[in-house]
Design an enzyme around this catalytic site. Sequence first.
Site, mmCIF file in Angstrom:
data_model
loop_
_atom_site.group_PDB
_atom_site.id
_atom_site.type_symbol
_atom_site.label_atom_id
_atom_site.label_comp_id
_atom_site.label_asym_id
_atom_site.label_seq_id
_atom_site.Cartn_x
_atom_site.Cartn_y
_atom_site.Cartn_z
ATOM 1 N N CYS A 1 0.846 -1.196 0.000
ATOM 2 C CA CYS A 1 0.000 0.000 0.000
ATOM 3 C C CYS A 1 0.881 1.245 0.000
ATOM 4 O O CYS A 1 1.766 1.393 -0.822
ATOM 5 C CB CYS A 1 -0.967 -0.039 1.173
ATOM 6 S SG CYS A 1 -2.219 1.259 1.125
ATOM 7 N N ASP B 1 -8.111 -1.709 -8.448
ATOM 8 C CA ASP B 1 -7.406 -0.895 -7.459
ATOM 9 C C ASP B 1 -7.520 0.579 -7.833
ATOM 10 O O ASP B 1 -6.927 1.030 -8.818
ATOM 11 C CB ASP B 1 -5.937 -1.307 -7.393
ATOM 12 C CG ASP B 1 -5.225 -0.761 -6.170
ATOM 13 O OD1 ASP B 1 -5.687 0.258 -5.627
ATOM 14 O OD2 ASP B 1 -4.216 -1.353 -5.761
ATOM 15 N N HIS C 1 -7.277 -4.109 -4.145
ATOM 16 C CA HIS C 1 -6.215 -3.528 -3.317
ATOM 17 C C HIS C 1 -6.113 -4.241 -1.969
ATOM 18 O O HIS C 1 -7.103 -4.463 -1.289
ATOM 19 C CB HIS C 1 -6.498 -2.048 -3.085
ATOM 20 C CG HIS C 1 -5.425 -1.343 -2.328
ATOM 21 N ND1 HIS C 1 -4.265 -0.909 -2.910
ATOM 22 C CD2 HIS C 1 -5.331 -1.019 -1.010
ATOM 23 C CE1 HIS C 1 -3.496 -0.335 -1.995
ATOM 24 N NE2 HIS C 1 -4.114 -0.395 -0.843
#
Length: 213
Positions: free
Chosen positions: A100, A146, A178
């Site tokens: 991330c 995502d 994601h």
Amino acid sequence: MSKADGLKFQLLKLNSSGKVVAELSKGYYTKAAVLLHPSRVTLDDIKGTASLTQFTVEKTLTFKNIETLGKTDKGFEDAKRVIAALKNKGVSGIGAVGFCWGGKVVAELSKGYYTKAAVLLHPSRVTLDDIKEIKTPIAILAAQFDNSTAPELVKQFKEVLSTNKIDNFVKIFPGVSHGWTVRYKDDNVTAVKSANEAHQDMLDWFTKYVQKT
């Protein structure tokens, strides 16, 4: 050392159902540095240890200062401090992985020669301009779904890296969103398979560039 030590920055707190990547990292010294807390890691944290394997960074993650969460500039500075401390301990081969927004931190590291290789998993906040400055071999493992880093952008990352002659491995995993590498249910066979595949790709990249024979 018969094998190089690997430094793995896990910059998101893993979901309790997630597999700790370190468990898969046989042959590497793995350090998961939680850089979400405003407190810092200092060289003294490592200097007092009897051996490298005894060094741990244990910091309590609280949400009292939620505005500090996700500050990639602070994460970058802390990451450099940990890397410097490891190098002072004699670690010769270092790789970094970011999940991330941790991908942004690792991208910043990859603009210099802090590590021998890097892996970004479902990165966020990474821009095309960031990729243009990458200097070290890098793998980018992205999700089909995502909003943080869309597949179209990931394809542009690949084009830039290849144009700049930076060795790279870019892969878009189908049917996942994601965070899929750390947020999944153990009883979901498909999710586990995708996560394990990403973990293996990550380790293969470090084996290629970090691990010594």
